[in-house]
Design a protein around this motif. Structure first.
Motif, PDB file in Angstrom:
ATOM      1  N   LEU A 105      30.522  -8.761 -97.804  1.00 38.94           N
ATOM      2  CA  LEU A 105      29.403  -8.404 -98.211  1.00 38.94           C
ATOM      3  C   LEU A 105      29.182  -7.179 -97.176  1.00 38.94           C
ATOM      4  CD1 LEU A 105      27.065 -11.533 -98.133  1.00 38.94           C
ATOM      5  CD2 LEU A 105      27.799 -10.173-100.282  1.00 38.94           C
ATOM      6  N   ASN A 106      28.630  -6.022 -97.899  1.00 37.91           N
ATOM      7  CA  ASN A 106      28.387  -4.842 -97.298  1.00 37.91           C
ATOM      8  C   ASN A 106      26.995  -4.140 -97.639  1.00 37.91           C
ATOM      9  OD1 ASN A 106      28.733  -2.780 -95.485  1.00 37.91           O
ATOM     10  ND2 ASN A 106      30.711  -1.895 -96.426  1.00 37.91           N
ATOM     11  N   HIS A 107      26.985  -4.180 -98.878  1.00 36.93           N
ATOM     12  CA  HIS A 107      25.748  -3.465 -99.751  1.00 36.93           C
ATOM     13  C   HIS A 107      24.382  -4.155 -99.249  1.00 36.93           C
ATOM     14  CE1 HIS A 107      27.385  -0.203-102.068  1.00 36.93           C
ATOM     15  NE2 HIS A 107      28.370  -0.669-101.755  1.00 36.93           N
ATOM     16  N   ARG A 108      23.462  -3.712 -98.727  1.00 37.90           N
ATOM     17  CA  ARG A 108      22.307  -4.227 -98.353  1.00 37.90           C
ATOM     18  C   ARG A 108      21.486  -4.955 -99.575  1.00 37.90           C
ATOM     19  NH1 ARG A 108      22.023   0.378 -95.149  1.00 37.90           N
ATOM     20  NH2 ARG A 108      20.623   1.483 -96.522  1.00 37.90           N
ATOM     21  N   SER A 109      21.583  -4.355-100.612  1.00 39.40           N
ATOM     22  CA  SER A 109      20.970  -5.083-101.880  1.00 39.40           C
ATOM     23  C   SER A 109      21.552  -6.174-102.418  1.00 39.40           C
ATOM     24  CB  SER A 109      20.936  -3.922-103.208  1.00 39.40           C
ATOM     25  OG  SER A 109      22.316  -3.756-103.622  1.00 39.40           O
ATOM     26  N   ARG A 110      22.905  -6.455-102.089  1.00 38.43           N
ATOM     27  CA  ARG A 110      23.586  -7.659-102.541  1.00 38.43           C
ATOM     28  C   ARG A 110      23.414  -8.633-101.778  1.00 38.43           C
ATOM     29  NH1 ARG A 110      25.752 -10.626-106.182  1.00 38.43           N
ATOM     30  NH2 ARG A 110      27.824 -11.498-105.936  1.00 38.43           N
ATOM     31  N   VAL A 111      23.036  -8.248-100.053  1.00 43.81           N
ATOM     32  CA  VAL A 111      22.542  -9.157 -99.307  1.00 43.81           C
ATOM     33  C   VAL A 111      21.165  -9.471 -99.424  1.00 43.81           C
ATOM     34  CG1 VAL A 111      22.037  -9.414 -96.728  1.00 43.81           C
ATOM     35  CG2 VAL A 111      24.304  -8.157 -97.242  1.00 43.81           C
ATOM     36  N   ASN A 171      33.040 -12.872-112.985  1.00 45.97           N
ATOM     37  CA  ASN A 171      31.972 -11.778-112.714  1.00 45.97           C
ATOM     38  C   ASN A 171      32.790 -10.567-112.400  1.00 45.97           C
ATOM     39  OD1 ASN A 171      30.276 -14.150-112.360  1.00 45.97           O
ATOM     40  ND2 ASN A 171      28.707 -12.883-111.194  1.00 45.97           N
ATOM     41  N   TYR A 172      31.696  -9.400-112.761  1.00 42.83           N
ATOM     42  CA  TYR A 172      32.373  -7.941-112.320  1.00 42.83           C
ATOM     43  C   TYR A 172      31.809  -7.496-111.081  1.00 42.83           C
ATOM     44  CZ  TYR A 172      27.412  -7.278-113.875  1.00 42.83           C
ATOM     45  OH  TYR A 172      26.312  -7.421-114.148  1.00 42.83           O
ATOM     46  N   GLU A 173      32.317  -6.661-110.144  1.00 44.07           N
ATOM     47  CA  GLU A 173      31.823  -6.251-108.860  1.00 44.07           C
ATOM     48  C   GLU A 173      32.240  -4.828-108.842  1.00 44.07           C
ATOM     49  OE1 GLU A 173      32.523  -8.602-105.169  1.00 44.07           O
ATOM     50  OE2 GLU A 173      31.474 -10.204-106.327  1.00 44.07           O
ATOM     51  N   GLY A 174      31.421  -4.032-109.100  1.00 44.48           N
ATOM     52  CA  GLY A 174      31.935  -2.260-109.113  1.00 44.48           C
ATOM     53  C   GLY A 174      31.918  -2.212-107.700  1.00 44.48           C
ATOM     54  N   TYR A 229      28.575  -0.778-115.835  1.00 47.13           N
ATOM     55  CA  TYR A 229      28.068  -0.915-117.219  1.00 47.13           C
ATOM     56  C   TYR A 229      28.806  -2.139-117.890  1.00 47.13           C
ATOM     57  CZ  TYR A 229      26.815   4.129-116.489  1.00 47.13           C
ATOM     58  OH  TYR A 229      26.188   5.130-116.067  1.00 47.13           O
ATOM     59  N   VAL A 230      27.956  -2.876-118.735  1.00 44.82           N
ATOM     60  CA  VAL A 230      28.591  -3.948-119.589  1.00 44.82           C
ATOM     61  C   VAL A 230      28.279  -3.670-120.991  1.00 44.82           C
ATOM     62  CG1 VAL A 230      28.923  -6.364-120.290  1.00 44.82           C
ATOM     63  CG2 VAL A 230      28.583  -5.627-117.817  1.00 44.82           C
ATOM     64  N   ASN A 231      29.276  -3.213-121.939  1.00 45.69           N
ATOM     65  CA  ASN A 231      29.157  -2.852-123.227  1.00 45.69           C
ATOM     66  C   ASN A 231      27.975  -1.589-123.220  1.00 45.69           C
ATOM     67  OD1 ASN A 231      30.543  -5.035-124.016  1.00 45.69           O
ATOM     68  ND2 ASN A 231      28.950  -6.297-124.114  1.00 45.69           N
ATOM     69  N   GLY A 232      28.007  -0.689-122.316  1.00 50.69           N
ATOM     70  CA  GLY A 232      27.060   0.454-122.547  1.00 50.69           C
ATOM     71  C   GLY A 232      25.875   0.405-121.777  1.00 50.69           C
ATOM     72  N   GLU A 233      25.560  -0.946-121.111  1.00 54.30           N
ATOM     73  CA  GLU A 233      24.160  -1.151-120.377  1.00 54.30           C
ATOM     74  C   GLU A 233      24.492  -1.194-118.891  1.00 54.30           C
ATOM     75  OE1 GLU A 233      21.325  -1.226-122.038  1.00 54.30           O
ATOM     76  OE2 GLU A 233      21.966  -0.801-124.078  1.00 54.30           O
ATOM     77  N   VAL A 234      23.422  -0.298-118.325  1.00 57.79           N
ATOM     78  CA  VAL A 234      24.047  -0.477-116.785  1.00 57.79           C
ATOM     79  C   VAL A 234      23.112  -1.856-116.276  1.00 57.79           C
ATOM     80  CG1 VAL A 234      23.011   0.564-114.652  1.00 57.79           C
ATOM     81  CG2 VAL A 234      23.295   2.080-116.663  1.00 57.79           C
ATOM     82  N   VAL A 235      24.316  -2.466-115.382  1.00 57.03           N
ATOM     83  CA  VAL A 235      23.950  -3.812-114.830  1.00 57.03           C
ATOM     84  C   VAL A 235      24.051  -3.712-113.344  1.00 57.03           C
ATOM     85  CG1 VAL A 235      24.657  -4.901-116.909  1.00 57.03           C
ATOM     86  CG2 VAL A 235      26.475  -4.011-115.133  1.00 57.03           C
ATOM     87  N   GLN A 236      24.754  -2.714-112.741  1.00 60.18           N
ATOM     88  CA  GLN A 236      24.611  -2.575-111.250  1.00 60.18           C
ATOM     89  C   GLN A 236      24.266  -0.882-111.097  1.00 60.18           C
ATOM     90  OE1 GLN A 236      28.535  -4.146-110.282  1.00 60.18           O
ATOM     91  NE2 GLN A 236      27.470  -5.167-108.565  1.00 60.18           N
ATOM     92  N   ASP A 237      23.371  -0.703-109.773  1.00 64.76           N
ATOM     93  CA  ASP A 237      23.137   0.589-109.728  1.00 64.76           C
ATOM     94  C   ASP A 237      22.950   0.759-108.250  1.00 64.76           C
ATOM     95  OD1 ASP A 237      22.286   3.155-109.492  1.00 64.76           O
ATOM     96  OD2 ASP A 237      21.001   2.846-111.275  1.00 64.76           O
ATOM     97  N   GLY A 238      23.755   1.200-107.469  1.00 65.85           N
ATOM     98  CA  GLY A 238      23.651   1.133-106.108  1.00 65.85           C
ATOM     99  C   GLY A 238      24.157   2.565-105.404  1.00 65.85           C
ATOM    100  N   THR A 292      30.084  -4.295-102.959  1.00 65.32           N
ATOM    101  CA  THR A 292      29.722  -4.344-104.304  1.00 65.32           C
ATOM    102  C   THR A 292      27.970  -4.325-104.067  1.00 65.32           C
ATOM    103  OG1 THR A 292      29.557  -4.881-106.582  1.00 65.32           O
ATOM    104  CG2 THR A 292      29.423  -6.611-104.880  1.00 65.32           C
ATOM    105  N   PRO A 293      27.136  -3.603-104.955  1.00 69.01           N
ATOM    106  CA  PRO A 293      25.715  -3.661-104.909  1.00 69.01           C
ATOM    107  C   PRO A 293      25.288  -4.924-105.603  1.00 69.01           C
ATOM    108  CG  PRO A 293      26.351  -2.004-106.114  1.00 69.01           C
ATOM    109  CD  PRO A 293      27.645  -2.483-105.652  1.00 69.01           C
ATOM    110  N   ALA A 294      24.121  -5.178-105.465  1.00 70.87           N
ATOM    111  CA  ALA A 294      23.391  -6.480-106.130  1.00 70.87           C
ATOM    112  C   ALA A 294      23.774  -6.448-107.471  1.00 70.87           C
ATOM    113  CB  ALA A 294      21.955  -6.355-106.032  1.00 70.87           C
TER     114      ALA A 294
END
Length: 281
Positions: free
Chosen positions: A52-58, A96-99, A173-182, A214-216
């Motif tokens: 874990l590193n990104h604050r949004s994920r924490v 699960n994905y993790e960009g 993105y999953v199928n063109g939709e934003v799912v993570q934004d960090g 990875t972010p949230a």
């Protein structure tokens, strides 16, 4: 910023440079980027990832971080490339994905200070640190099968040098939709810290890869989904999910599970909703 890729060209693995919409080999051969068969941009001896590193994920998990980072290892047999197929084994559900941003080592590094670490980094690439959470109950400590199963470490499309990691946007993105934004600015420990920390006791060799977190909003994907990770200045890594040709063997080892630990992790750490889950995709 120079960008280098590895592709399969006339049956051989070749390093190429990016020139507009073409890739150029050292001997002058050119191929359209859209027609190239990509390989991972580097050949590491090891891939190390921070938990874990990104604050949004924490914050998403509602937990606190330790004073220093913790890590796990992804075997090199998990490596995959831009446009490669991500295999979800038959009988598994919670992939699960993790960009992420991947750090690529350029010089042998051992016992270096954080302020020196930049001199040992060749560049950066895009990664997707897939997790097969069906095995989380048995491999939560090592993450070996969770994060190390075949195909679950795509890197690419290229290695970018002279990239400043500060203030860069990361989107999945999953199928063109934003799912993570960090952003890289939400990382608790930056790229130089991670390299110096690992290199205290583990020698890092040219080509080795460190995944920086990875972010949230890591969530499950299923066969047929197209998953893309885009990092500002590094490009866009694209993969598609397929079902494996064989089921997980039932005559040996731990089997996939759907405990609350598995579901809470796969669905985002919604601890207050344990036992109350949305319908399976």
């Amino acid at each position: 910023m120079p960008e280098y890729r590895r592709i399969l060209l006339d049956g051989a693995a070749v390093q190429v440079t990016v020139d507009g919409d073409e890739l150029v080999a050292g001997d002058g051969r050119r191929v359209k980027t859209e027609d190239a068969r990509h390989l991972p941009p580097v050949v590491p001896s090891k891939v190390i990832a921070v938990h874990l590193n990104h604050r949004s994920r924490v914050d998403e998990f509602g937990i606190g971080l330790p004073d220093t980072p913790t890590y796990f290892h992804k075997p090199t047999s998990a490596l995959n490339s831009h446009q490669g197929a991500i295999v979800r084994p038959e009988g598994c559900t919670w992939l699960n994905y993790e960009g992420e941003v991947a750090i690529v080592i350029g010089r042998t590094a051992r016992n270096i200070a954080p302020q020196e670490a930049g001199e040992y980094i060749a560049g950066y690439t895009v990664a997707n640190d897939y997790g097969l959470h069906d095995f989380r109950d048995t491999d939560a400590g090592s993450m070996l099968r969770v994060k190390g199963s075949d195909t679950l470490c795509p890197l690419g499309p290229g290695l970018v040098t002279d990239w400043d990691f500060h203030g860069k946007r990361l989107r999945t993105y999953v199928n063109g939709e934003v799912v993570q934004d960090g952003s890289t600015d939400e990382m608790t420990w930056d790229m130089h810290y991670l390299v110096a920390d690992i290199a205290r006791t583990i020698t890092l060799y040219p080509g080795d890869v460190l995944l920086s977190g990875t972010p949230a909003n890591s969530r499950p994907v299923r066969p047929g989904d197209i998953v893309e990770v885009e990092v500002e200045g590094l490009g866009r890594l694209s993969n598609h999910v397929v079902t494996g040709p064989t089921a997980i063997r039932a005559d040996v080892g731990a089997q996939p599970t759907e405990s609350e630990e598995v579901l809470s992790t796969a669905l985002g750490g919604d601890w207050e909703f344990r036992g109350i889950r949305p319908p399976r995709r």
